[in-house]
Structures are given as structure tokens and as C-alpha cells.
Design an enzyme around this catalytic site. Structure first.
Site, PDB file in Angstrom:
ATOM      1  N   GLY A 208      34.809   6.049 -21.381  1.00 13.94           N
ATOM      2  CA  GLY A 208      34.160   7.319 -21.657  1.00 13.94           C
ATOM      3  C   GLY A 208      34.345   8.345 -20.559  1.00 13.94           C
ATOM      4  N   GLU A 233      27.812   4.243 -24.019  1.00  8.18           N
ATOM      5  CA  GLU A 233      28.028   4.992 -25.259  1.00  8.18           C
ATOM      6  C   GLU A 233      29.495   4.994 -25.678  1.00  8.18           C
ATOM      7  OE1 GLU A 233      29.426   7.496 -22.180  1.00  8.18           O
ATOM      8  OE2 GLU A 233      27.491   6.474 -22.305  1.00  8.18           O
ATOM      9  N   ASP A 234      30.400   4.911 -24.701  1.00 10.99           N
ATOM     10  CA  ASP A 234      31.826   4.943 -25.021  1.00 10.99           C
ATOM     11  C   ASP A 234      32.252   3.732 -25.849  1.00 10.99           C
ATOM     12  OD1 ASP A 234      31.291   3.252 -22.914  1.00 10.99           O
ATOM     13  OD2 ASP A 234      32.819   4.072 -21.577  1.00 10.99           O
ATOM     14  N   TYR A 235      31.726   2.558 -25.499  1.00 10.59           N
ATOM     15  CA  TYR A 235      32.077   1.342 -26.233  1.00 10.59           C
ATOM     16  C   TYR A 235      31.616   1.431 -27.693  1.00 10.59           C
ATOM     17  CZ  TYR A 235      31.900  -3.482 -27.876  1.00 10.59           C
ATOM     18  OH  TYR A 235      32.039  -4.628 -28.637  1.00 10.59           O
TER      19      TYR A 235
END
Length: 397
Positions: A208, A233-235
Site C-alpha cells: 500500500g 488495508e492494502d492486503y
């Protein structure tokens, strides 16, 4: 055939062979993909982009911010998201905006409303909601860019249909302090090997720190605010994109983390936080992660070959480590775009990083608490988290 012999063969065939295939894949990607520039023939047809840049006065050089005003791209806007009105970077950004009237740039105050525990998402949401363009490039505070970085991101995004996100492999800009050297070795060897090979194989790995996507695509997954319930949050965003049938693609230009410096404690704390996050999101990584480290995998491989064919343990173990170091030296040289690092410093720092790796992973299993920007969070299985009231002291790494 005895059980130990069967386990030795399983280890060698089912783990060691694939592990070294990852080495080869990462080296191939670094040689023939990373730092390879695209042709600029179709630039005028590329769509406009909103750049969302969350900021915090955390010791980053002002040149990071300045680099965004020198991007060579047909049409874009920059939205700087500031966590606090007292942030020292507000004045820096205001001066840069005034000195570059040709660049469409603005400042938004984040954290006006807390949608969830993730501070980065809360900071970006006001800027995200006011983005002019559908294509959005979200890029972390400590990342610097080159003039052609956005073009390279968009060239990859436009290269084939149904791409949902283009991401960059994180790397660390060289600094003289030992903490920065540890970061550079980590991001140029172990992290680069896993990241590049995962990108080649299509495994979810997007960071991210820097990625290009569309606002309309994020809204299909529930909107940016949906990911404020996670620290990683990126995952979860990339998992949702792949679930919807979108492709993830790696940009050839790395995301350059450029900071004034880093302490050894800061490096350990950061890697520890990431290890603990992975342990709660994907629990089986607790078992797998130590086994991809040089010293432990070399130990088990040497013992297996000694048991099967009587190969001298110490000779093979020493050879295994030397081959691993050689592979990592080639990899970090490619991540550095062909520049040579001082070999003695590289090997010494590499040795310290490898020695720290397994203790960090094991210690990550000792608690469910992580600390990010001085705020403690309690993790739950599956990746959710909650803020911890700081009226009582919280002990973590």
C-alpha cells in the site's frame, strides 16, 4: 524406509527446491523487468490522475514533497492530506504550491471523522472524496518519485484490459546510518525476493506504499472507508480486487522510501509490526516465514543431506550460506539499478538482518498488540483491529 529419511526427502523436494526457484524468479524479474522504462508514444492518450499523498512531519526530507511538483505527465492533480493543523509540513506544502502555480495542488485536513481505527485511511478520506479524476494514485508520506514514475504506472495500467491496480515494489534510498543500511538490505534482498517472485506468480503481495487504481473500482469493493477497519488495508483491498476478477500488475519503477535516517530499533519495530499483522491475517505464515530464512533453511537442508548421503554438514552449510549471500548481492545490485554497494558493509549488515529475522518473527507471536505512530492497537484474527485506550500503559515490542 524410516520416517526421518521420508521427512528429509519431503523437506528437500517440497520446500528447498521451490525456495531456490523463488531466488531464480526474483533474479530474473530484477534483471529483465525492474527499472525498464516504457515508450512514451501513447502518453497524450492517457487519462488524468489524482495523486493522494498523506503527509506527517515524521523526519522525511522536503525533497520528497518537491519531487511531486516535477512529475512529467499530461494532466494530474495533487491532494496533500495533513493529519493535524500543527503539522510542520503544512508550511512547506503551501510554499511549494505557491511556487508551482502550473501544478493543480491542494491541501485537505484529514481525521475530521474517524471511520475506523486505521489512521492512514482516516487521513486520506477527505482528499479521496474530493478527487477530480477517476484514476487515483495513493502514495505514502515517505516516498519520493522521479519525473517519469506516474507515466510508468499508467503505462502498465493501460497495457492490458481488466487491470484493477498497479503497485510498486518498496525499496530504501541509501543513507549512511546503520538503521538505514538494515532497511536497504531488507528491502533489497529478503523482501524483494518474496515480492518479485509473488508478483510473477500472481500471489497477492501488493504494497500500500504506492499504487494506482480507479475510484470507481474501489467503490465496487465497498469504498475506501470500508478498509479503515484494518491496519493492513492494502492486503484486503487487493484480495477484494482479485475476488472481483481484476488483475494486479507490478510497475517497473520501485517505490523509493526516502527518509533522513532510521534507527535499528525503528527497523526492528517496523518489521515486528508487519510480522504480527501477517500472523493475525494469515496464521499459517507463522510456520512458513522462519523456513524461508537463510540460516534455518540452510541448517535443515544440511542436516537432511548429511542424513541421506552423508554429506559433511559444515562444508555444505557454509556453501549454502555463501550461495545465498551471492544471490542476494546480485538481487540488491539490480534493485540499486546496477550500482555496487560496499561489499564488506553489505555482508555485515546482511548477517545482522538474517540473525534478527527469526527472533523478530517469534516475538511477534507473543502478543496481539501493535503500535503505529505511538497509538496501540489490538489485533483480532482475520485482520480486524481496535484502538486501545492509552490511559493505561501498553507494553509491546
Amino acid at each position: 524406509m524410516d520416517l526421518i529419511l521420508i521427512l528429509c526427502y519431503i523437506w528437500l523436494l517440497c520446500w528447498v527446491v521451490p525456495l531456490w526457484c523463488l531466488h531464480l524468479l526474483a533474479l530474473w524479474m530484477s534483471m529483465f523487468y525492474i527499472h525498464k522504462e516504457s515508450r512514451r508514444d501513447a502518453e497524450e492518450s492517457y487519462p488524468p490522475v489524482t495523486i493522494i499523498k498523506p503527509l506527517s512531519g515524521d523526519g522525511q526530507p522536503h525533497s520528497n514533497i518537491d519531487s511531486f511538483f516535477n512529475i512529467q505527465y499530461s494532466k494530474y492533480e495533487i491532494i496533500f492530506c495533513i493529519q493535524s493543523e500543527d503539522d510542520t509540513l503544512i508550511e512547506v506544502v503551501q510554499k511549494l504550491i505557491a511556487s508551482h502555480p502550473e501544478v493543480d495542488a491542494s491541501i485537505f485536513r484529514g481525521h475530521l471523522k474517524e471511520n475506523g481505527p486505521n489512521p492512514k485511511i482516516n487521513n486520506m478520506l477527505p482528499g479521496y472524496n474530493n478527487a477530480k479524476y477517476d484514476h487515483i494514485w495513493m502514495i505514502d508520506s515517505g516516498i519520493m518519485v522521479f519525473p517519469n514514475t506516474l507515466f510508468e504506472m499508467m503505462a502498465k495500467f493501460q497495457s492490458e484490459p481488466n487491470i484493477g491496480l498497479v503497485h510498486q515494489i518498496p525499496y530504501w534510498v541509501a543513507k549512511p546510518d546503520f538503521g538505514s543500511c538494515l532497511n536497504q538490505i531488507y528491502f533489497g534482498t529478503h523482501h524483494a525476493r518474496i515480492y518479485l517472485s509473488s508478483a510473477f506468480l500472481g500471489v497477492t503481495c501488493a504494497s500500500g506504499m504506492s499504487f494506482l487504481t480507479k475510484k470507481s473500482i474501489i467503490e465496487e469493493t465497498g469504498g475506501l472507508q470500508h478498509y479503515s477497519q484494518y491496519l493492513a488495508e492494502d492486503y484486503f483491498l487487493t484480495v477484494d480486487l482479485q475476488r472481483l476478477g481484476y488483475k494486479l500488475r507490478l510497475c517497473s519503477a520501485p517505490a523509493l522510501q526516502n527518509r533522513h535516517g532510521s534507527s535499528v530499533k525503528g527497523f526492528i519495530t517496523r518489521i515486528h509490526r508487519w510480522s504480527r499483522l501477517r500472523a493475525f491475517m494469515i496464521p499459517h505464515t507463522c510456520v512458513l516465514e522462519p523456513l524461508v530464512e537463510c540460516f534455518l533453511s540452510g541448517l535443515l537442508t544440511s542436516l537432511s543431506l548429511h542424513y541421506i548421503i552423508g554429506l559433511p554438514f559444515y562444508i555444505f552449510y557454509f556453501s549454502y550460506v555463501i550461495i545465498w549471500i551471492s544471490s542476494d548481492c546480485l538481487l540488491i545490485r539490480k534493485m540499486e539499478n546496477g550500482q555496487l554497494l560496499h561489499l564488506v558493509n553489505l555482508i555485515a549488515t546482511w548477517w545482522v538482518r538474517e540473525t534478527l529475522s527469526i527472533p523478530i518473527i517469534l516475538h511477534a507471536l507473543s502478543s496481539s498488540v501493535v503500535v503505529w505512530n505511538n497509538q496501540p492497537y489490538r489485533l483480532k484474527l482475520g485482520g480486524h483491529c481496535e484502538k486501545i485506550n492509552q490511559r493505561k500503559p501498553v507494553i509491546s515490542v
